[in-house]
Design an enzyme around this catalytic site. Structure first.
Site, PDB file in Angstrom:
ATOM      1  N   LYS A   5      -7.443  -4.708  -2.823  1.00  0.00           N
ATOM      2  CA  LYS A   5      -8.039  -5.423  -1.598  1.00  0.00           C
ATOM      3  C   LYS A   5      -8.961  -4.417  -1.581  1.00  0.00           C
ATOM      4  O   LYS A   5      -8.899  -3.543  -1.280  1.00  0.00           O
ATOM      5  CB  LYS A   5      -7.102  -5.992  -0.570  1.00  0.00           C
ATOM      6  CG  LYS A   5      -6.331  -4.836  -0.277  1.00  0.00           C
ATOM      7  CD  LYS A   5      -4.722  -5.397   0.650  1.00  0.00           C
ATOM      8  CE  LYS A   5      -4.372  -4.303   1.082  1.00  0.00           C
ATOM      9  NZ  LYS A   5      -4.861  -3.266   1.601  1.00  0.00           N
ATOM     10  N   ASP A  26       1.012  -0.952  -0.126  1.00  0.00           N
ATOM     11  CA  ASP A  26       0.338  -0.095  -0.296  1.00  0.00           C
ATOM     12  C   ASP A  26       0.968   1.099   0.049  1.00  0.00           C
ATOM     13  O   ASP A  26       0.513   2.484   0.689  1.00  0.00           O
ATOM     14  CB  ASP A  26      -1.054   0.014   1.152  1.00  0.00           C
ATOM     15  CG  ASP A  26      -2.003  -1.262   1.053  1.00  0.00           C
ATOM     16  OD1 ASP A  26      -2.031  -1.941  -0.492  1.00  0.00           O
ATOM     17  OD2 ASP A  26      -2.893  -1.560   2.191  1.00  0.00           O
ATOM     18  N   HIS A  56     -10.525   0.899  -3.241  1.00  0.00           N
ATOM     19  CA  HIS A  56     -11.778   1.686  -1.624  1.00  0.00           C
ATOM     20  C   HIS A  56     -12.873   1.595  -2.883  1.00  0.00           C
ATOM     21  O   HIS A  56     -12.994   2.401  -3.550  1.00  0.00           O
ATOM     22  CB  HIS A  56     -11.903   1.634  -0.891  1.00  0.00           C
ATOM     23  CG  HIS A  56     -11.316   1.024  -0.045  1.00  0.00           C
ATOM     24  ND1 HIS A  56     -11.370  -0.142   0.570  1.00  0.00           N
ATOM     25  CD2 HIS A  56      -9.847   1.760   1.060  1.00  0.00           C
ATOM     26  CE1 HIS A  56     -10.319  -0.335   1.475  1.00  0.00           C
ATOM     27  NE2 HIS A  56      -9.939   0.796   1.965  1.00  0.00           N
ATOM     28  N   HIS A 103     -10.347   7.448   2.154  1.00  0.00           N
ATOM     29  CA  HIS A 103      -8.845   7.258   1.525  1.00  0.00           C
ATOM     30  C   HIS A 103      -8.795   6.037   0.462  1.00  0.00           C
ATOM     31  O   HIS A 103      -9.881   5.212   0.046  1.00  0.00           O
ATOM     32  CB  HIS A 103      -8.101   6.673   2.117  1.00  0.00           C
ATOM     33  CG  HIS A 103      -8.364   5.761   3.191  1.00  0.00           C
ATOM     34  ND1 HIS A 103      -9.581   5.093   3.829  1.00  0.00           N
ATOM     35  CD2 HIS A 103      -7.906   3.805   2.676  1.00  0.00           C
ATOM     36  CE1 HIS A 103      -9.001   3.918   4.634  1.00  0.00           C
ATOM     37  NE2 HIS A 103      -8.083   3.174   3.403  1.00  0.00           N
ATOM     38  N   CYS A 156      -2.211  -2.880   7.451  1.00  0.00           N
ATOM     39  CA  CYS A 156      -1.928  -3.586   6.564  1.00  0.00           C
ATOM     40  C   CYS A 156      -0.808  -4.720   6.365  1.00  0.00           C
ATOM     41  O   CYS A 156      -0.518  -5.682   6.253  1.00  0.00           O
ATOM     42  CB  CYS A 156      -2.225  -2.458   4.981  1.00  0.00           C
ATOM     43  SG  CYS A 156      -3.848  -2.708   4.907  1.00  0.00           S
ATOM     44  N   HIS A 165     -17.544   2.527   0.679  1.00  0.00           N
ATOM     45  CA  HIS A 165     -17.280   1.374   1.175  1.00  0.00           C
ATOM     46  C   HIS A 165     -17.461   1.930   2.967  1.00  0.00           C
ATOM     47  O   HIS A 165     -17.110   2.970   3.740  1.00  0.00           O
ATOM     48  CB  HIS A 165     -15.848   1.877   0.862  1.00  0.00           C
ATOM     49  CG  HIS A 165     -14.900   0.726   1.825  1.00  0.00           C
ATOM     50  ND1 HIS A 165     -14.396  -0.005   2.951  1.00  0.00           N
ATOM     51  CD2 HIS A 165     -14.675  -0.801   0.945  1.00  0.00           C
ATOM     52  CE1 HIS A 165     -13.872  -0.606   3.049  1.00  0.00           C
ATOM     53  NE2 HIS A 165     -13.743  -1.728   1.784  1.00  0.00           N
ATOM     54  N   ASP A 190      -4.648  -0.995  -1.618  1.00  0.00           N
ATOM     55  CA  ASP A 190      -5.991  -0.264  -1.498  1.00  0.00           C
ATOM     56  C   ASP A 190      -7.125   0.570  -2.021  1.00  0.00           C
ATOM     57  O   ASP A 190      -6.560   1.186  -2.760  1.00  0.00           O
ATOM     58  CB  ASP A 190      -5.992   0.434   0.196  1.00  0.00           C
ATOM     59  CG  ASP A 190      -7.081   0.257   1.383  1.00  0.00           C
ATOM     60  OD1 ASP A 190      -6.712  -1.279   1.548  1.00  0.00           O
ATOM     61  OD2 ASP A 190      -7.110   0.666   1.762  1.00  0.00           O
TER      62      ASP A 190
HETATM   63  C1  VGL Z   1      -4.693   0.928   5.739  1.00  0.00           C
HETATM   64  C2  VGL Z   1      -5.729   1.913   7.131  1.00  0.00           C
HETATM   65  C3  VGL Z   1      -7.225   1.514   6.157  1.00  0.00           C
HETATM   66  C4  VGL Z   1      -3.128  -0.093   5.177  1.00  0.00           C
HETATM   67  C5  VGL Z   1      -5.616   0.683   4.615  1.00  0.00           C
HETATM   68  O1  VGL Z   1      -2.738   0.525   4.147  1.00  0.00           O
HETATM   69  O2  VGL Z   1      -2.824   0.114   6.362  1.00  0.00           O
HETATM   70  N1  VGL Z   1      -5.339   1.312   7.349  1.00  0.00           N
HETATM   71  N2  VGL Z   1      -7.162   0.926   4.901  1.00  0.00           N
HETATM   72 ZN    ZN Z   2      -8.244   1.185   3.719  1.00  0.00          ZN
END
Ligand code: VGL
Ligand code: ZN
Length: 202
Positions: free
Chosen positions: A110, A12, A52, A85, A155, A56, A50
């Site tokens: 994901k 990510d 979304h 985000h 993550c 979401h 990530d």
């Molecule tokens: C993540 C919070 C929400 C991450 C992703 O990549 O750690 N954290 N979505």
């Molecule tokens: Zn996220």
């Protein structure tokens, strides 16, 4: 080069998790030069993204009466609510322009189902719905994983624990990862990773 049974998973490293982004991780971009160098050592590199939809369930704005960083009960367990985000197709969801994303052989997206979040690259947050990454790695003969990226306590941490439980030898490069650190989440994630057999290195 590393042995052929090793893979690097870069988690990510997207604009929204870097300074100026919607869910910026402090110093999130500082790891990029080191990640680029590390990617060049591996024949097998996976990048996660990530990804979304705007509706979401993990976005606080979609949970009336709740604010970012609240925790709510979802059918699959507790869920932290986040600022909007990494919305599919937006600049915030793109890899940071400094990341050598061309080095990645697989881009694993994901969190694309509106009703369920997915911190881990292996399972969604119900801990049951598989992403398919386990099979992809196994069928390529991979048994040892190095993980790094954003964020250490979400993550990266969940991915590392799942990978260890799936039987991979797992190390997390803490020097090439950065944390959100929400209410002690970094300490909790480090303890959980260690308990799962993850080596914290760097
Ligand atoms: C993540 C919070 C929400 C991450 C992703 O990549 O750690 N954290 N979505
Ligand atoms: Zn996220």
């Amino acid at each position: 080069m590393r042995p052929p049974d090793e893979a690097l998973i870069v988690i990510d490293v997207q604009n929204d998790f870097c300074p100026g982004g919607a869910l910026a991780v402090a110093d999130g971009d500082a790891i990029i030069p080191g990640l680029n160098a590390l990617m060049s050592e591996y024949a097998c590199v996976v990048l996660t993204q990530d990804w979304h939809p705007a509706d979401h369930a993990s976005f606080a704005v979609n949970q009336p009466g709740h604010a970012p960083y609240d925790t709510i009960a979802m059918p699959y367990g507790p869920q932290v609510l986040w600022p909007v985000h990494c919305v599919q197709g937006t600049r915030g969801a793109e890899f940071h322009p400094g990341l050598n994303a061309a080095a990645g052989q697989l881009i694993l997206r994901k969190g694309f189902r509106a009703a369920i979040d997915s911190y881990s690259a292996f399972f969604e947050n119900d801990h049951r719905t598989a992403t398919g990454l386990d099979g992809w790695l196994r069928s390529r003969g991979i048994g040892k994983l190095t993980l790094a990226g954003l964020a250490t306590d979400f993550c990266v941490g969940y991915s590392a624990q799942d990978a260890a439980r799936l039987g991979f030898a797992v190390e997390v490069r803490e020097d090439l990862s950065r944390a959100i650190d929400l209410n002690g989440s970094l300490a909790a994630a480090r303890a959980a990773m260690r308990a799962a057999g993850v080596a914290l290195v760097g």
